[in-house]
Motif scaffolding. Structure first.
Motif, short mmCIF file in Angstrom:
data_model
loop_
_atom_site.label_atom_id
_atom_site.label_comp_id
_atom_site.label_asym_id
_atom_site.label_seq_id
_atom_site.Cartn_x
_atom_site.Cartn_y
_atom_site.Cartn_z
N ASP A 161 -68.11 -19.97 98.88
CA ASP A 161 -67.67 -18.58 99.08
C ASP A 161 -68.32 -17.66 98.07
N GLU A 162 -69.40 -17.00 98.48
CA GLU A 162 -70.12 -16.13 97.55
C GLU A 162 -69.31 -14.91 97.14
N SER A 163 -68.36 -14.48 97.97
CA SER A 163 -67.58 -13.29 97.64
C SER A 163 -66.77 -13.48 96.36
N ALA A 164 -66.45 -14.71 96.01
CA ALA A 164 -65.70 -14.99 94.77
C ALA A 164 -66.51 -14.64 93.54
N TYR A 165 -67.83 -14.50 93.72
CA TYR A 165 -68.71 -14.25 92.58
C TYR A 165 -69.31 -12.84 92.62
N ALA A 166 -68.68 -11.96 93.36
CA ALA A 166 -69.09 -10.56 93.31
C ALA A 166 -69.00 -10.08 91.86
N GLN A 167 -69.89 -9.18 91.49
CA GLN A 167 -69.95 -8.78 90.08
C GLN A 167 -68.62 -8.25 89.57
N GLU A 168 -67.91 -7.47 90.37
CA GLU A 168 -66.63 -6.95 89.91
C GLU A 168 -65.62 -8.06 89.68
N GLU A 169 -65.65 -9.09 90.50
CA GLU A 169 -64.75 -10.23 90.29
C GLU A 169 -65.05 -10.91 88.96
N LEU A 170 -66.32 -11.12 88.67
CA LEU A 170 -66.70 -11.75 87.40
C LEU A 170 -66.35 -10.85 86.22
N ALA A 171 -66.51 -9.54 86.41
CA ALA A 171 -66.16 -8.61 85.34
C ALA A 171 -64.66 -8.63 85.06
N ARG A 172 -63.86 -8.72 86.09
CA ARG A 172 -62.40 -8.78 85.89
C ARG A 172 -62.00 -10.09 85.22
N ASP A 173 -62.76 -11.15 85.46
CA ASP A 173 -62.53 -12.40 84.71
C ASP A 173 -62.72 -12.16 83.22
N VAL A 174 -63.76 -11.42 82.86
CA VAL A 174 -64.03 -11.15 81.44
C VAL A 174 -62.90 -10.34 80.82
N LEU A 175 -62.40 -9.36 81.54
CA LEU A 175 -61.26 -8.59 81.03
C LEU A 175 -60.06 -9.49 80.78
N ALA A 176 -59.82 -10.44 81.68
CA ALA A 176 -58.70 -11.36 81.51
C ALA A 176 -58.92 -12.29 80.32
N GLN A 177 -60.16 -12.71 80.11
CA GLN A 177 -60.46 -13.56 78.96
C GLN A 177 -60.23 -12.81 77.65
N ALA A 178 -60.70 -11.57 77.58
CA ALA A 178 -60.49 -10.77 76.37
C ALA A 178 -59.00 -10.55 76.11
N GLU A 179 -58.26 -10.28 77.16
CA GLU A 179 -56.80 -10.09 77.01
C GLU A 179 -56.15 -11.35 76.47
N ARG A 180 -56.56 -12.50 76.98
CA ARG A 180 -55.96 -13.76 76.53
C ARG A 180 -56.28 -14.04 75.07
N LEU A 181 -57.44 -13.59 74.61
CA LEU A 181 -57.82 -13.80 73.21
C LEU A 181 -57.12 -12.82 72.27
N GLY A 182 -56.38 -11.90 72.83
CA GLY A 182 -55.61 -10.98 71.99
C GLY A 182 -56.35 -9.71 71.64
N GLY A 183 -57.58 -9.58 72.03
CA GLY A 183 -58.44 -8.40 71.83
C GLY A 183 -57.91 -7.38 70.82
N PRO A 184 -58.69 -6.35 70.55
CA PRO A 184 -60.04 -6.16 71.10
C PRO A 184 -61.06 -7.10 70.45
N VAL A 185 -62.12 -7.40 71.21
CA VAL A 185 -63.13 -8.35 70.76
C VAL A 185 -64.51 -7.71 70.86
N HIS A 186 -65.44 -8.27 70.10
CA HIS A 186 -66.84 -7.94 70.29
C HIS A 186 -67.33 -8.71 71.52
N LEU A 187 -68.03 -8.04 72.41
CA LEU A 187 -68.51 -8.66 73.64
C LEU A 187 -70.02 -8.80 73.58
N LEU A 188 -70.50 -10.00 73.93
CA LEU A 188 -71.94 -10.26 73.98
C LEU A 188 -72.26 -10.94 75.30
N GLY A 189 -73.29 -10.46 75.98
CA GLY A 189 -73.75 -11.09 77.20
C GLY A 189 -75.23 -11.37 77.14
#
Length: 300
Positions: free
Chosen positions: A86-114
């Motif tokens: 299912d390629e729709s699961a990997y739409a850029q906005e979906e992946l970006a929202r994953d990153v927001l959830a990861q930062a939230e779980r880490l307690g943010g704010p965080v430095h982001l590197l890609g």
């Protein structure tokens, strides 16, 4: 793809599943070194065909500078689960929202590197919601689509994945004459006979490669949007890169009013080509942001 020397986490680091509101993501989490004052947390996103292990060489030098670093496999990358077809699961906005959830779980704010593709996903996350982040570093990641030569390589990969299994694609690549090492993120880089690299390749979901490969080939220029977001920016690359040529990265840094770092002797993966110099440049950028306003215009 970066070629980390080992897939074993460095001493003191821990590999585990980070549970978030959007699912679980495999991470390597390296704490601040003993006796060092904590200075911040950084979330590290790998590139196309890469994984969290690409940042293994950076963890210890950054820990010595006071930074906890958390490298993550994105959805469908290596040890993070995701749908195979299912390629729709990997739409850029979906992946970006994953990153927001990861930062939230880490307690943010965080430095982001890609790194590479990870930089474009990081940019998309910042454009959705920038408050979870202290800064954004784009490592070997340009303003829009990849170069024409790299688009052709990604097309070859996409065409192969349409008719072959992941194992068959791997075997086909091994049968080819080894190409020159160009530091590219596509078909030919990093797919050598190392068992760990083969294991990573086979574990990555085909739909993730198909969807993100398309993104790399069609990504629009969103630098004007990003420049309007009040964060400090850092554009870091090797001294050679044919995925996004250096003049393009130089111009992007000017448009972002970003710090610009070029790592001598590195190509598309400064994180593995020259990890010591790369870690020093990253920590210097993050440290300077703690002291005063950066070229991006905001104090951390």
């Amino acid at each position: 793809m970066s070629r980390p020397a080992t897939f074993v986490p460095p001493p003191g680091a821990r590999a585990y599943s980070l549970r978030t509101a959007r699912g679980e993501f495999a991470v390597v989490d390296a704490p601040v070194a003993a006796g060092v004052e904590p200075r911040g947390v950084a979330l590290l996103l790998p590139g196309f065909t890469g994984s969290k292990e690409d940042f293994n060489p950076l963890h210890l030098p950054l820990a010595q500078r006071g930074y906890r670093t958390v490298a993550v496999d994105g959805r469908g990358q290596f040890e993070s689960d995701g749908p195979a077809t299912d390629e729709s699961a990997y739409a850029q906005e979906e992946l970006a929202r994953d990153v927001l959830a990861q930062a939230e779980r880490l307690g943010g704010p965080v430095h982001l590197l890609g790194h590479s593709l990870g930089g474009q996903i990081a940019r998309a996350a910042v454009l959705l919601h920038h408050s979870p982040f202290l800064s954004l570093t784009l490592m070997a990641s340009g303003p829009a689509q990849i170069s024409a030569s790299q688009r052709e390589r990604v097309k070859l990969l996409r065409d192969a994945l349409a008719v072959l299994t992941m194992a068959e694609v791997w075997d086909a690549i091994q049968a080819m004459e080894p190409p020159e090492e160009t530091g590219t993120p596509a078909l030919d880089e990093g797919l050598d006979d190392r068992d760990d690299l083969r294991r990573r390749w086979l574990a990555t979901k085909p739909a993730q490669l198909l969807a993100t490969g398309r993104q790399l080939c069609t990504e629009p220029d969103r630098i004007a949007e990003l420049a309007a977001v009040p964060l400090p920016y850092h554009v870091l690359s090797g001294s050679q890169d044919d995925t996004w040529p250096l003049p393009l990265l130089d111009e992007m840094a000017v448009r972002l009013r970003a710090r610009r770092t070029v790592i001598d002797g590195a190509e598309h993966s400064p994180n593995t080509d020259r990890p010591g110099q790369t870690a020093r440049a990253l920590a210097d950028f993050w440290d300077d942001g703690r002291r005063d306003a950066t070229p991006g215009g905001t104090a951390l």
